[in-house]
Design a protein around this motif. Structure first.
Motif, PDB file in Angstrom:
ATOM      1  N   TRP A   1      37.206  -0.065  -7.513  1.00 35.18           N
ATOM      2  CA  TRP A   1      37.564   0.361  -8.865  1.00 35.18           C
ATOM      3  C   TRP A   1      38.824   1.213  -8.771  1.00 35.18           C
ATOM      4  O   TRP A   1      38.937   2.094  -7.904  1.00 35.18           O
ATOM      5  CB  TRP A   1      36.455   1.188  -9.506  1.00 35.18           C
ATOM      6  CG  TRP A   1      35.256   0.401  -9.928  1.00 35.18           C
ATOM      7  CD1 TRP A   1      34.077   0.272  -9.250  1.00 35.18           C
ATOM      8  CD2 TRP A   1      35.108  -0.348 -11.132  1.00 35.18           C
ATOM      9  NE1 TRP A   1      33.213  -0.526  -9.943  1.00 35.18           N
ATOM     10  CE2 TRP A   1      33.812  -0.907 -11.117  1.00 35.18           C
ATOM     11  CE3 TRP A   1      35.926  -0.606 -12.234  1.00 35.18           C
ATOM     12  CZ2 TRP A   1      33.320  -1.710 -12.149  1.00 35.18           C
ATOM     13  CZ3 TRP A   1      35.446  -1.397 -13.262  1.00 35.18           C
ATOM     14  CH2 TRP A   1      34.157  -1.940 -13.213  1.00 35.18           C
TER      15      TRP A   1
ATOM     16  N   ALA B   1      37.038   4.178  -6.365  1.00 31.57           N
ATOM     17  CA  ALA B   1      35.907   3.969  -5.465  1.00 31.57           C
ATOM     18  C   ALA B   1      35.989   2.568  -4.887  1.00 31.57           C
ATOM     19  O   ALA B   1      36.586   1.676  -5.488  1.00 31.57           O
ATOM     20  CB  ALA B   1      34.585   4.159  -6.201  1.00 31.57           C
TER      21      ALA B   1
ATOM     22  N   THR C   1      30.565   2.817   1.265  1.00 29.94           N
ATOM     23  CA  THR C   1      31.252   3.175   0.021  1.00 29.94           C
ATOM     24  C   THR C   1      32.220   4.311   0.296  1.00 29.94           C
ATOM     25  O   THR C   1      32.074   5.052   1.280  1.00 29.94           O
ATOM     26  CB  THR C   1      30.273   3.608  -1.082  1.00 29.94           C
ATOM     27  OG1 THR C   1      29.514   4.741  -0.622  1.00 29.94           O
ATOM     28  CG2 THR C   1      29.320   2.478  -1.452  1.00 29.94           C
TER      29      THR C   1
ATOM     30  N   TYR D   1      34.881   7.217  -2.020  1.00 29.40           N
ATOM     31  CA  TYR D   1      35.258   7.724  -3.333  1.00 29.40           C
ATOM     32  C   TYR D   1      36.496   8.604  -3.247  1.00 29.40           C
ATOM     33  O   TYR D   1      36.710   9.304  -2.254  1.00 29.40           O
ATOM     34  CB  TYR D   1      34.123   8.554  -3.931  1.00 29.40           C
ATOM     35  CG  TYR D   1      32.853   7.778  -4.154  1.00 29.40           C
ATOM     36  CD1 TYR D   1      31.870   7.708  -3.179  1.00 29.40           C
ATOM     37  CD2 TYR D   1      32.633   7.113  -5.365  1.00 29.40           C
ATOM     38  CE1 TYR D   1      30.702   6.995  -3.380  1.00 29.40           C
ATOM     39  CE2 TYR D   1      31.461   6.397  -5.581  1.00 29.40           C
ATOM     40  CZ  TYR D   1      30.509   6.332  -4.582  1.00 29.40           C
ATOM     41  OH  TYR D   1      29.358   5.623  -4.781  1.00 29.40           O
TER      42      TYR D   1
ATOM     43  N   PHE E   1      30.607   9.973  -9.705  1.00 30.13           N
ATOM     44  CA  PHE E   1      30.616   8.519  -9.876  1.00 30.13           C
ATOM     45  C   PHE E   1      29.853   7.861  -8.731  1.00 30.13           C
ATOM     46  O   PHE E   1      29.850   8.362  -7.595  1.00 30.13           O
ATOM     47  CB  PHE E   1      32.043   7.981  -9.855  1.00 30.13           C
ATOM     48  CG  PHE E   1      32.882   8.343 -11.058  1.00 30.13           C
ATOM     49  CD1 PHE E   1      32.461   9.285 -11.993  1.00 30.13           C
ATOM     50  CD2 PHE E   1      34.121   7.753 -11.243  1.00 30.13           C
ATOM     51  CE1 PHE E   1      33.237   9.613 -13.082  1.00 30.13           C
ATOM     52  CE2 PHE E   1      34.914   8.058 -12.331  1.00 30.13           C
ATOM     53  CZ  PHE E   1      34.468   8.999 -13.255  1.00 30.13           C
TER      54      PHE E   1
ATOM     55  N   ILE F   1      29.372   3.890  -7.065  1.00 31.79           N
ATOM     56  CA  ILE F   1      29.710   2.476  -7.050  1.00 31.79           C
ATOM     57  C   ILE F   1      28.547   1.704  -6.418  1.00 31.79           C
ATOM     58  O   ILE F   1      27.918   2.174  -5.480  1.00 31.79           O
ATOM     59  CB  ILE F   1      31.022   2.229  -6.277  1.00 31.79           C
ATOM     60  CG1 ILE F   1      31.491   0.792  -6.439  1.00 31.79           C
ATOM     61  CG2 ILE F   1      30.894   2.617  -4.811  1.00 31.79           C
ATOM     62  CD1 ILE F   1      32.901   0.543  -5.878  1.00 31.79           C
TER      63      ILE F   1
ATOM     64  N   LEU G   1      30.054   0.713 -11.789  1.00 27.88           N
ATOM     65  CA  LEU G   1      30.520   2.077 -11.569  1.00 27.88           C
ATOM     66  C   LEU G   1      29.788   2.972 -12.552  1.00 27.88           C
ATOM     67  O   LEU G   1      30.078   2.934 -13.759  1.00 27.88           O
ATOM     68  CB  LEU G   1      32.033   2.191 -11.758  1.00 27.88           C
ATOM     69  CG  LEU G   1      32.614   3.563 -11.426  1.00 27.88           C
ATOM     70  CD1 LEU G   1      32.508   3.831  -9.917  1.00 27.88           C
ATOM     71  CD2 LEU G   1      34.072   3.687 -11.867  1.00 27.88           C
TER      72      LEU G   1
ATOM     73  N   TYR H   1      40.373   1.338 -16.655  1.00 29.13           N
ATOM     74  CA  TYR H   1      39.693   1.127 -15.384  1.00 29.13           C
ATOM     75  C   TYR H   1      39.701  -0.348 -15.019  1.00 29.13           C
ATOM     76  O   TYR H   1      39.320  -1.199 -15.834  1.00 29.13           O
ATOM     77  CB  TYR H   1      38.251   1.641 -15.464  1.00 29.13           C
ATOM     78  CG  TYR H   1      38.152   3.136 -15.353  1.00 29.13           C
ATOM     79  CD1 TYR H   1      38.577   3.957 -16.399  1.00 29.13           C
ATOM     80  CD2 TYR H   1      37.647   3.746 -14.211  1.00 29.13           C
ATOM     81  CE1 TYR H   1      38.512   5.345 -16.286  1.00 29.13           C
ATOM     82  CE2 TYR H   1      37.568   5.127 -14.098  1.00 29.13           C
ATOM     83  CZ  TYR H   1      37.999   5.910 -15.143  1.00 29.13           C
ATOM     84  OH  TYR H   1      37.924   7.278 -15.040  1.00 29.13           O
TER      85      TYR H   1
ATOM     86  N   CYS I   1      38.650  -3.361 -12.056  1.00 31.70           N
ATOM     87  CA  CYS I   1      37.942  -3.749 -10.845  1.00 31.70           C
ATOM     88  C   CYS I   1      38.816  -4.719 -10.071  1.00 31.70           C
ATOM     89  O   CYS I   1      39.661  -5.417 -10.643  1.00 31.70           O
ATOM     90  CB  CYS I   1      36.569  -4.342 -11.135  1.00 31.70           C
ATOM     91  SG  CYS I   1      36.558  -5.993 -11.829  1.00 31.70           S
TER      92      CYS I   1
END
Length: 124
Positions: free
Chosen positions: A36, A49, A58, A60, A68, A70, A81, A94, A96
């Motif tokens: 994201w 993220a 993951t 961030y 947040f 993900i 998200l 935002y 993806c």
């Protein structure tokens, strides 16, 4: 070619929550790392993220860490998200993105496919 469609954006007050979704068109989604990103007016696109292909790893941005989350569901070709404790500075478009590799990345240039974006606006 992978098509990505974001949804779930909207207007929310400070401290509120939203959940963004990203639906992918192809089954190869399950072998692609995803991410994201966001872009506010007058600013460059920034990393938010990322998640590896199986969802085990993951990462961030510091600005969203702890607020947040993900996640992904490879059975439905969907990434999410979850955004909690939203702040006005989270206001942005935002996006993806998907890359043709399994490992996550923070660099937008390493992503091969992008959605059209969904607007998130946080009022103070």
């Amino acid at each position: 070619q992978v098509q990505l469609v974001e949804s779930g954006g909207g207007l929310v007050q400070t401290g509120g929550s939203l959940r963004l979704s990203c639906a992918a068109s192809q089954r190869r989604f399950g072998t692609s790392a995803m991410g994201w990103f966001r872009q506010a007016p007058g600013k460059e696109r920034e990393f938010v993220a990322a998640i590896s292909w199986r969802g085990i790893s993951t990462y961030y941005a510091d600005s969203v860490k702890g607020r947040f989350t993900i996640s992904r569901d490879n059975d439905t070709n969907t990434m999410y998200l979850q955004m909690n404790k939203l702040k006005p500075e989270d206001t942005a478009l935002y996006y993806c993105a998907a890359r043709s590799k399994q490992e996550l990345s923070l660099m937008p240039t390493s992503y091969d496919f992008w959605g059209q974006g969904t607007q998130v606006t946080v009022s103070s």
